[in-house]
Every structure is written in C-alpha cells, then in structure tokens.
Design a protein around this motif. Structure first.
Motif, PDB file in Angstrom:
ATOM      1  N   GLY A   1       0.807  -1.206   0.000  1.00 52.66           N
ATOM      2  CA  GLY A   1       0.000   0.000   0.000  1.00 52.66           C
ATOM      3  C   GLY A   1       0.844   1.261   0.000  1.00 52.66           C
ATOM      4  O   GLY A   1       1.965   1.278   0.498  1.00 52.66           O
ATOM      5  N   SER A   2       0.291   2.343  -0.577  1.00 56.27           N
ATOM      6  CA  SER A   2       0.976   3.633  -0.555  1.00 56.27           C
ATOM      7  C   SER A   2      -0.056   4.746  -0.661  1.00 56.27           C
ATOM      8  O   SER A   2      -1.172   4.536  -1.149  1.00 56.27           O
ATOM      9  N   VAL A   3       0.302   5.931  -0.176  1.00 54.60           N
ATOM     10  CA  VAL A   3      -0.569   7.100  -0.270  1.00 54.60           C
ATOM     11  C   VAL A   3       0.243   8.258  -0.842  1.00 54.60           C
ATOM     12  O   VAL A   3       1.300   8.593  -0.318  1.00 54.60           O
ATOM     13  N   THR A   4      -0.264   8.848  -1.909  1.00 53.79           N
ATOM     14  CA  THR A   4       0.370  10.003  -2.536  1.00 53.79           C
ATOM     15  C   THR A   4      -0.614  11.157  -2.553  1.00 53.79           C
ATOM     16  O   THR A   4      -1.780  10.978  -2.924  1.00 53.79           O
ATOM     17  N   ILE A   5      -0.165  12.318  -2.141  1.00 56.61           N
ATOM     18  CA  ILE A   5      -1.022  13.500  -2.143  1.00 56.61           C
ATOM     19  C   ILE A   5      -0.884  14.224  -3.478  1.00 56.61           C
ATOM     20  O   ILE A   5       0.229  14.497  -3.949  1.00 56.61           O
ATOM     21  N   ILE A   6      -2.008  14.532  -4.083  1.00 58.60           N
ATOM     22  CA  ILE A   6      -2.063  15.296  -5.328  1.00 58.60           C
ATOM     23  C   ILE A   6      -2.764  16.619  -5.025  1.00 58.60           C
ATOM     24  O   ILE A   6      -3.883  16.627  -4.514  1.00 58.60           O
TER      25      ILE A   6
END
Length: 317
Positions: A67-72
């Motif tokens: 899993g990963s979280v990237t802010i756009i």
C-alpha cells in the motif's frame, strides 16, 4: 446485511484508488482502510497541513502489503486545479480501479467560485464530474473499475435541479443553504445514473453515508454569524440528535468502502444502485431516477465545461 472493517478483503492484485476529500472525516477512514489492505492511493487535497497529517497518521512506512498514499494538489473550488490533478495522476498511472468522489461542503454561506458556480454546486458536483470525465480513460483501462459518488439523504430535501438558476442565489439564506446542498447531492445521484448508462462495464454507485456530525461539515452552521442565530441553533440541535441517533465517522465510511471493495458487487448486476448505511441497497428519490432529468443534467454540465474550453463540443463520452 452487515459489513465491517473486518470484512474488507485484501487486494490480491495491484489496485489503484483515487479519493477526494480524503484528509478528514469518512474520507480519511476510507484512505486508511484501502491503504491497510494494499491499495495504491492518490488523495486529491487542497490543504497541505491536513495532507501532511494524513500521511503521518495513516501511512505506516513499515507495512509490507504494497500500500501507498500520494497527495495530489487539487482544489474543488478551482476547476483548473482539478484538471492539473487529473493530469498528474495520468502521468503516474496507466489505470484506476477505484474512484471515490467523496469531497463535500455543507450549508456554507453563499459564495461563487472563480468559475462562476455556487460553491456547493461546484465542490460537491461539477468538480467531481470534471475529474471523472478526465480520468475515464484510466478507469476504462482497469479490469473491473468502480466509481463511487457520495451523496446524502439530504437529496430528498429539494425536488429538482434548477436549470434556470442553478446557483440558487437570493431568498432567505437559512432555507437556501439547505436547498443548495440538497441540489448538489441530487446531482451526484443523477450523475451516477448517467454514468451507469454510458459505461455499463464500470460499476457506478451512489452512497448516503449516514448522519455523521463530527466530520467538520457542520462547522459553517455552528460558527455562523447571522443576526438571529437560527443557523447556529439548527446546527446545535442537529449535532445533539446526531450524536444520539447518528453514525460515528468509522461507521459513516463503511458504506463507501463496501461499494469500493465488495466482491459480490458487479457492473452487470448492480450498476447505478444507491446504498445507505450500512451497505444496504435503497431507492433514491424519483427526481434522481427520472431519465429526462438524468440526460438533461449531463447535457447541461457538458455544455458548461465545453463553454469553458475543457473539451471540444464534438467529443463524445
């Protein structure tokens, strides 16, 4: 049926999710659980400090589930910002499996965005429409894509979309705020139903998450400075009843998560359905199921975005 966090399946294949409104409230819970079960997540956010807090709180650097979280960066009050966010995601990914259109505002004072739309209408609906249309090639590239649009039981509080005066400006502000919010939530279900017709291979669902008072959506009413304080009184009554009878933030996220991940839901069987807490199929208002209104809202929104140059008139969905 019952559905809980324990029922969320692990993603056994690489899964890409895009979530709006993911830095707080039910959106943050959805981001946390999609991440915990292995999804690659892009969170569209305008508030940098909230985005940093989300990463610190939700993301466990030691997890080995992929899993990963990237802010756009993206602001639903600015359509050009949404375009930039969509393009940034398209540069990073070749497909999107889940699009959770969750961002929203409620009962805020009348404000028009720089694009010329009343803020409820743009934040809750038009920006999500634009984002979805721009991300459609990536959704179509996925094996079994899903679009979940968060609406509200409040969609029953107004009986139509006002095509003649969509900003619903003027009148008694106490009532008009509720009408603007309700209208935007009508739009989200109409939009879902049109998507289900146009894209039968994409599972498109709308959701009422429940009555949840601690997400921050009530803040505009609680801190309202209107002369007679009707809005503040109304908000405090709602908060009291909501805490007695409503859902927690965790419970409020479950129906959206269910629609995003449950393996029993398919585009062939369930497209265009409306779900209420917790994970129960329901029937939305007659307005949202009217085929003439469904088509008319789509055409109106297309014309709005064509007039602003977001795509050519001869482009088909």
């Amino acid at each position: 049926m019952t559905f809980s966090i324990a029922d969320i399946p692990e993603f056994t294949k690489p899964t890409v999710a895009v979530v709006t409104g993911g830095t707080g409230g039910i959106g943050k819970v959805a981001v946390r659980e999609l991440y915990n079960h292995g999804a690659t997540i892009y969170v569209i956010a305008r508030n940098a400090s909230k985005a940093e807090a989300l990463i610190s709180e939700v993301v466990d650097k030691a997890k080995e589930n992929g899993g990963s979280v990237t802010i756009i960066k993206g602001d639903h009050m600015d359509l050009n910002s949404i375009v930039s966010a969509a393009h940034e995601i398209a540069e990073k990914e070749t497909k999107i499996d889940i699009l959770l259109n969750n961002a929203g505002i409620m009962m805020v004072p009348y404000v028009e965005t720089s694009d010329g739309y009343e803020s409820h209408l743009q934040v809750n609906y038009i920006s999500h429409y634009l984002l979805t249309r721009l991300l459609m090639p990536l959704l179509q590239a996925a094996e079994a894509p899903r679009i979940i649009n968060v609406s509200s039981i409040a969609h029953t509080g107004y009986w139509r979309f006002n095509f003649e005066h969509p900003n619903l400006k003027g009148g008694i502000e106490f009532f008009k705020r509720g009408m603007r919010y309700s209208q935007s939530k009508i739009c989200n279900i109409l939009f879902t139903n049109k998507l289900a017709k146009l894209y039968p291979s994409i599972l498109c669902l709308s959701v009422h998450p429940g009555v949840i008072v601690d997400t921050g959506l009530m803040d505009a009413m609680i801190h309202d400075k209107s002369r007679f304080g009707y809005m503040r009184l109304f908000a405090r009554i709602n908060v009291w009843f909501g805490r007695k009878l409503g859902s927690t933030i965790e419970q409020g996220a479950l129906t959206s998560i269910y629609c995003a991940v449950d393996k029993g839901l398919t585009a062939e069987k369930n497209n265009g359905e409306y779900y209420v807490p917790i994970a129960k199929k329901a029937v939305s208002s007659s307005t949202t199921r009217n085929p003439v209104t469904i088509d008319r809202l789509w055409d109106w929104t297309e014309e709005q975005l064509i007039s602003k140059g977001y795509w050519p008139k001869n482009e088909t969905a």
